[in-house]
Scaffold this active site. Structure first.
Site, PDB file in Angstrom:
ATOM      1  N   LYS A  51      -4.644 -44.209  11.579  1.00 38.70           N
ATOM      2  CA  LYS A  51      -4.222 -43.019  11.635  1.00 38.70           C
ATOM      3  C   LYS A  51      -4.964 -42.146  12.585  1.00 38.70           C
ATOM      4  O   LYS A  51      -4.588 -41.325  13.650  1.00 38.70           O
ATOM      5  CB  LYS A  51      -4.152 -42.063  10.313  1.00 38.70           C
ATOM      6  N   GLN A  98      -5.570 -39.181   1.635  1.00 44.44           N
ATOM      7  CA  GLN A  98      -5.180 -40.651   1.477  1.00 44.44           C
ATOM      8  C   GLN A  98      -5.032 -41.167  -0.207  1.00 44.44           C
ATOM      9  O   GLN A  98      -5.914 -40.856  -0.900  1.00 44.44           O
ATOM     10  CB  GLN A  98      -6.100 -41.721   2.034  1.00 44.44           C
ATOM     11  N   ASP A 156       2.285 -34.954   4.748  1.00 47.12           N
ATOM     12  CA  ASP A 156       2.906 -35.977   4.088  1.00 47.12           C
ATOM     13  C   ASP A 156       4.196 -35.717   3.509  1.00 47.12           C
ATOM     14  O   ASP A 156       5.347 -36.507   3.073  1.00 47.12           O
ATOM     15  CB  ASP A 156       2.098 -36.499   2.831  1.00 47.12           C
TER      16      ASP A 156
END
Ligand code: NAP
Length: 281
Positions: free
Chosen positions: A52, A96, A119
């Site tokens: 990422k 995460q 997200d």
């Protein structure tokens, strides 16, 4: 059969995003910033976060990774999120997953400001998506959606069957396809005749976690098949779709690996840029 090349599509999307970041910088004299919080030392999570960060740098985003040991307490993490919520240089925050057991995942998700929730997991964004309002959309279904649209730009009236109803994949996928005027069936572990449902589909999205569940004779000629699954098996990583068999009937099919996976990260960068743009108005 069209082999849907997710690596190529993701590289093209990153290129577009790179140009967008250049014009945003020229307009606002700043670039979108993505901050990732990584807790613990799980190898897959570390690899995801490294990828990422690398991709964010490639498109010119400001990126930062904040690392905590497994033993970090929930309060410390929540306070850090609050701090990042107030930080104007941070456009997007991602924690995460998975998290250690002593940290409440939902509390973490709900502490992130919805406008910085790259997200798309915050209930506010989930609600906005289902109402058809502007929102962050979870990265994997967004990536699937963009791949489907590349193959078939007009989805009006198409019959879509989604296998799996997770909050992460199946449900947001349903909202995206519904918005495109598909007739959507969402199936799950209690579905009575999955084969019969799949045989009706013009589009199948499989997000289950069962190796090669979707068989060749479940797919009618001309179907677009998107395989979200990532399953470790003795013969290596395979998807939720029996690739060799399904490729005989499908009009287009994503491989695993190299299909949906690369699009997920590219969509995270897209979401970060969208979050930035929404706060500049
Ligand atoms: P999940 O939360 O475990 O959900 C799985 C879904 O599949 C559930 O809705 C479950 O039904 C359904 N299901 C289970 N057995 C079934 C069966 N026999 N027939 C029909 N449906 C069945 O999984 P997820 O997080 O959505 O992930 C799914 C897969 O995608 C996994 O392999 C994961 O590794 C992969 N994944 C890939 C990416 C990527 O970037 N490519 C990203 C995320 C996840 P119930 O609701 O009834 O239990």
């Amino acid at each position: 059969m069209i082999l849907i090349d997710g690596k190529k599509a993701a590289a093209e999307l990153r290129q577009e995003l790179k140009h967008e970041v250049i014009s945003l910088k020229a307009k606002y004299n700043k670039v979108p910033g993505l901050t990732v919080i990584l807790i613990g030392d799980l190898t897959p999570s570390q690899i995801y976060v490294r990828n990422k960060e690398k991709s964010a740098n490639e498109v010119g985003l400001k990126s930062e990774v904040i690392k905590y040991p497994d033993s970090v307490n929930e309060k410390t993490v929540l306070e850090k999120i609050e701090e990042l919520n107030k930080d104007k240089s941070v456009s997007g925050i991602l924690v995460q997953l998975p998290l250690p057991k002593h940290i409440d995942k939902q509390k973490v998700i709900e502490t992130i400001l919805p406008s910085k929730d790259v997200d798309g997991f915050h209930p506010m964004n989930v609600g906005n998506l289902s109402l058809g309002y502007e929102s962050s959309v979870p990265c994997t279904p967004l990536g699937c959606y963009l791949l489907i649209k590349k193959i078939e730009p007009n989805l009006n009236g198409k019959k879509a069957v989604i296998v799996g109803r997770s909050n992460l994949n199946g449900k947001p996928m349903m909202q995206l396809l519904l918005k495109e005027n598909c007739t959507v069936t969402i199936t799950h572990s209690k579905t009575k005749d999955l084969k019969a449902e799949c045989l009706e589909a013009d589009i199948i999205v499989a997000a289950v976690g069962i190796p090669e569940l979707v068989k060749g004779d479940w797919v009618k000629k001309g179907t677009i098949v998107i395989d979200v699954g990532i399953n470790k098996t003795d013969k290596g990583i395979v998807g939720d779709v029996d690739f060799d068999e399904v490729s005989k009937n499908a009009k287009a099919l994503t491989p695993v690996p190299g299909g949906v996976g690369p699009m997920t990260i590219a969509c995270l960068l897209k979401n970060t840029i969208e979050c930035f743009k929404r706060t500049q108005i």
